[in-house]
Motif scaffolding. Structure first.
Motif, PDB file in Angstrom:
ATOM      1  N   UNK A   1       0.882  -1.247   0.081  1.00 60.84           N
ATOM      2  CA  UNK A   1       0.404   0.089   0.178  1.00 60.84           C
ATOM      3  C   UNK A   1       0.790   0.855  -0.274  1.00 60.84           C
ATOM      4  N   UNK A   2       0.040   2.427  -0.896  1.00 61.56           N
ATOM      5  CA  UNK A   2       1.152   3.124  -0.607  1.00 61.56           C
ATOM      6  C   UNK A   2       0.336   4.495  -0.954  1.00 61.56           C
ATOM      7  N   UNK A   3       0.678   5.661   0.193  1.00 62.07           N
ATOM      8  CA  UNK A   3      -0.468   7.076   0.203  1.00 62.07           C
ATOM      9  C   UNK A   3       0.347   7.925  -0.405  1.00 62.07           C
ATOM     10  N   UNK A   4      -0.326   8.910  -0.683  1.00 62.88           N
ATOM     11  CA  UNK A   4       0.031   9.855  -1.466  1.00 62.88           C
ATOM     12  C   UNK A   4      -1.227  11.030   0.107  1.00 62.88           C
ATOM     13  N   UNK A   5      -1.147  12.308  -0.845  1.00 68.26           N
ATOM     14  CA  UNK A   5      -2.199  13.595  -0.387  1.00 68.26           C
ATOM     15  C   UNK A   5      -3.153  13.789  -0.827  1.00 68.26           C
ATOM     16  N   UNK A   6      -4.635  13.885  -0.653  1.00 75.46           N
ATOM     17  CA  UNK A   6      -5.653  13.419  -1.310  1.00 75.46           C
ATOM     18  C   UNK A   6      -5.815  14.646  -2.062  1.00 75.46           C
ATOM     19  N   UNK A   7      -5.286  16.127  -1.375  1.00 76.48           N
ATOM     20  CA  UNK A   7      -5.392  17.446  -1.735  1.00 76.48           C
ATOM     21  C   UNK A   7      -5.201  17.490  -2.724  1.00 76.48           C
ATOM     22  N   UNK A   8      -3.691  17.115  -3.173  1.00 76.08           N
ATOM     23  CA  UNK A   8      -2.866  17.704  -4.693  1.00 76.08           C
ATOM     24  C   UNK A   8      -2.484  16.340  -5.034  1.00 76.08           C
ATOM     25  N   UNK A  10      -2.232  12.878  -7.745  1.00 77.56           N
ATOM     26  CA  UNK A  10      -2.976  12.682  -8.951  1.00 77.56           C
ATOM     27  C   UNK A  10      -3.711  10.938  -8.548  1.00 77.56           C
ATOM     28  N   UNK A  11      -2.845  10.112  -7.840  1.00 74.52           N
ATOM     29  CA  UNK A  11      -3.427   8.744  -6.753  1.00 74.52           C
ATOM     30  C   UNK A  11      -2.693   8.902  -5.453  1.00 74.52           C
ATOM     31  N   UNK A  12      -3.905   9.439  -4.526  1.00 69.72           N
ATOM     32  CA  UNK A  12      -3.256   9.292  -3.156  1.00 69.72           C
ATOM     33  C   UNK A  12      -3.753   7.794  -2.266  1.00 69.72           C
ATOM     34  N   UNK A  13      -4.211   6.618  -3.097  1.00 70.36           N
ATOM     35  CA  UNK A  13      -4.163   6.298  -2.319  1.00 70.36           C
ATOM     36  C   UNK A  13      -4.109   4.524  -3.492  1.00 70.36           C
ATOM     37  N   UNK A  14      -2.771   4.077  -3.299  1.00 69.10           N
ATOM     38  CA  UNK A  14      -2.969   3.073  -3.882  1.00 69.10           C
ATOM     39  C   UNK A  14      -2.923   1.961  -3.433  1.00 69.10           C
ATOM     40  N   UNK A  15      -3.457   0.930  -3.181  1.00 68.93           N
ATOM     41  CA  UNK A  15      -3.602  -0.677  -2.063  1.00 68.93           C
ATOM     42  C   UNK A  15      -4.159  -2.651  -2.872  1.00 68.93           C
ATOM     43  N   UNK A  16      -3.731  -3.057  -3.411  1.00 69.84           N
ATOM     44  CA  UNK A  16      -3.165  -4.115  -3.665  1.00 69.84           C
ATOM     45  C   UNK A  16      -3.622  -5.242  -3.499  1.00 69.84           C
ATOM     46  N   UNK A  22       6.389 -14.098  -4.237  1.00 64.42           N
ATOM     47  CA  UNK A  22       6.859 -13.547  -4.703  1.00 64.42           C
ATOM     48  C   UNK A  22       6.780 -12.967  -5.972  1.00 64.42           C
ATOM     49  N   UNK A  23       5.520 -13.952  -6.966  1.00 66.46           N
ATOM     50  CA  UNK A  23       5.340 -12.899  -8.181  1.00 66.46           C
ATOM     51  C   UNK A  23       4.202 -11.993  -8.009  1.00 66.46           C
ATOM     52  N   UNK A  24       3.095 -11.805  -7.161  1.00 65.02           N
ATOM     53  CA  UNK A  24       2.191 -10.887  -6.658  1.00 65.02           C
ATOM     54  C   UNK A  24       2.624 -10.044  -5.643  1.00 65.02           C
ATOM     55  N   UNK A  25       3.350  -9.829  -4.942  1.00 67.67           N
ATOM     56  CA  UNK A  25       4.223  -8.623  -4.293  1.00 67.67           C
ATOM     57  C   UNK A  25       4.745  -7.579  -5.137  1.00 67.67           C
ATOM     58  N   UNK A  26       5.645  -9.163  -6.510  1.00 62.04           N
ATOM     59  CA  UNK A  26       6.255  -7.770  -7.848  1.00 62.04           C
ATOM     60  C   UNK A  26       5.714  -7.443  -8.032  1.00 62.04           C
ATOM     61  N   UNK A  27       4.492  -7.637  -8.796  1.00 62.89           N
ATOM     62  CA  UNK A  27       3.066  -7.292  -9.357  1.00 62.89           C
ATOM     63  C   UNK A  27       2.862  -6.116  -8.917  1.00 62.89           C
ATOM     64  N   UNK A  28       2.805  -5.870  -7.187  1.00 65.51           N
ATOM     65  CA  UNK A  28       1.421  -4.701  -7.095  1.00 65.51           C
ATOM     66  C   UNK A  28       3.276  -3.841  -6.735  1.00 65.51           C
ATOM     67  N   UNK A  29       4.082  -3.733  -6.449  1.00 61.77           N
ATOM     68  CA  UNK A  29       5.173  -3.078  -6.121  1.00 61.77           C
ATOM     69  C   UNK A  29       5.176  -2.411  -7.095  1.00 61.77           C
TER      70      UNK A  29
END
Length: 228
Positions: A1-8, A10-16, A22-29
């Motif tokens: 999961x990666x978070x940014x800021x929803x006020x500015x 483009x992609x403030x919330x990314x969740x896989x 390992x294959x799925x981990x690599x894909x989402x990262x």
């Protein structure tokens, strides 16, 4: 999961999916990306949206089948916002809330129902930016890493292993047992010192101790759960 800021951002919330293979981990990262813009006025990010997703949109075997909490490790160097915005939740996640959620009360309570949460600050130089706010939220579950030049990439793994061990009374490892390759005794000692305040708080931090070693970590590492 990666978070940014929803006020500015483009992609403030990314969740896989929180997969262990390992294959799925690599894909989402690989699909996640960091915009590098920072929060409003360069001071805050939307960590509380990530905590909301963990509290309300994860389905973990350890909880659903055995009623034992998973582990959530979040790292960053800015404060969370004091409230989970109902408008941002609806826009980014689709949930319709009647009111904003206070991060420090209802948000923390919902998160700790199913997770053992920790916040990791990368180095002492950044602790001034955010330590107070996170300690107000999570107490001694805020861990400050050593100086970045002295902290090899494998040290966070040792830190996570030791933190899990402190919370698992049936499987508490010695520091040496948690030492990944590339972490010498001096560096492992720094990791141990980083978790000492948390270890001293056990039994008085208001959270019940789990009794299994099942874990769900929102980086895809060793989880038995998934996003829904």
């Amino acid at each position: 999961m990666a978070v940014g800021d929803a006020t500015c951002d483009r992609a403030p919330l990314q969740v896989g999916q929180f997969e262990s293979a390992a294959k799925e981990m690599d894909q989402w990262l690989t699909w996640s990306f960091l915009e590098g813009g920072g929060g409003a006025l360069g001071t805050r990010s939307r960590y509380e949206l990530g905590l909301y997703v963990a509290a309300r949109h994860t389905d973990m075997d350890c909880w659903s089948k055995r009623a034992h909490r998973g582990y959530l490790f979040m790292t960053g160097d800015e404060d969370p916002y004091p409230r989970v915005s109902r408008q941002q939740v609806e826009t980014l996640i689709g949930d319709k809330l009647t009111d904003d959620i206070p991060t420090a009360r209802r948000g923390r309570r919902a998160l700790q129902r199913t997770f053992e949460p920790f916040f990791l600050i990368p180095d002492p130089g950044r602790r001034k930016r955010c330590e107070r706010a996170w300690r107000d939220l999570l107490g001694d579950r805020v861990i400050v890493h050593g100086r970045p030049r002295r902290t090899p990439a494998s040290s966070p793994r040792a830190l996570v292993a030791l933190l899990r061990g402190r919370r698992e009374p049936t499987s508490t490892p010695s520091p040496g047992a948690c030492r990944p390759s590339g972490v010498d005794g001096k560096r492992l000692g720094a990791v141990v010192r980083a978790i000492t305040p948390f270890a001293a708080s056990l039994g008085r931090d208001g959270a019940a101790r789990p009794v299994t070693t099942d874990a769900a970590i929102p980086t895809g590492d060793g989880s038995s759960g998934h996003r829904r």
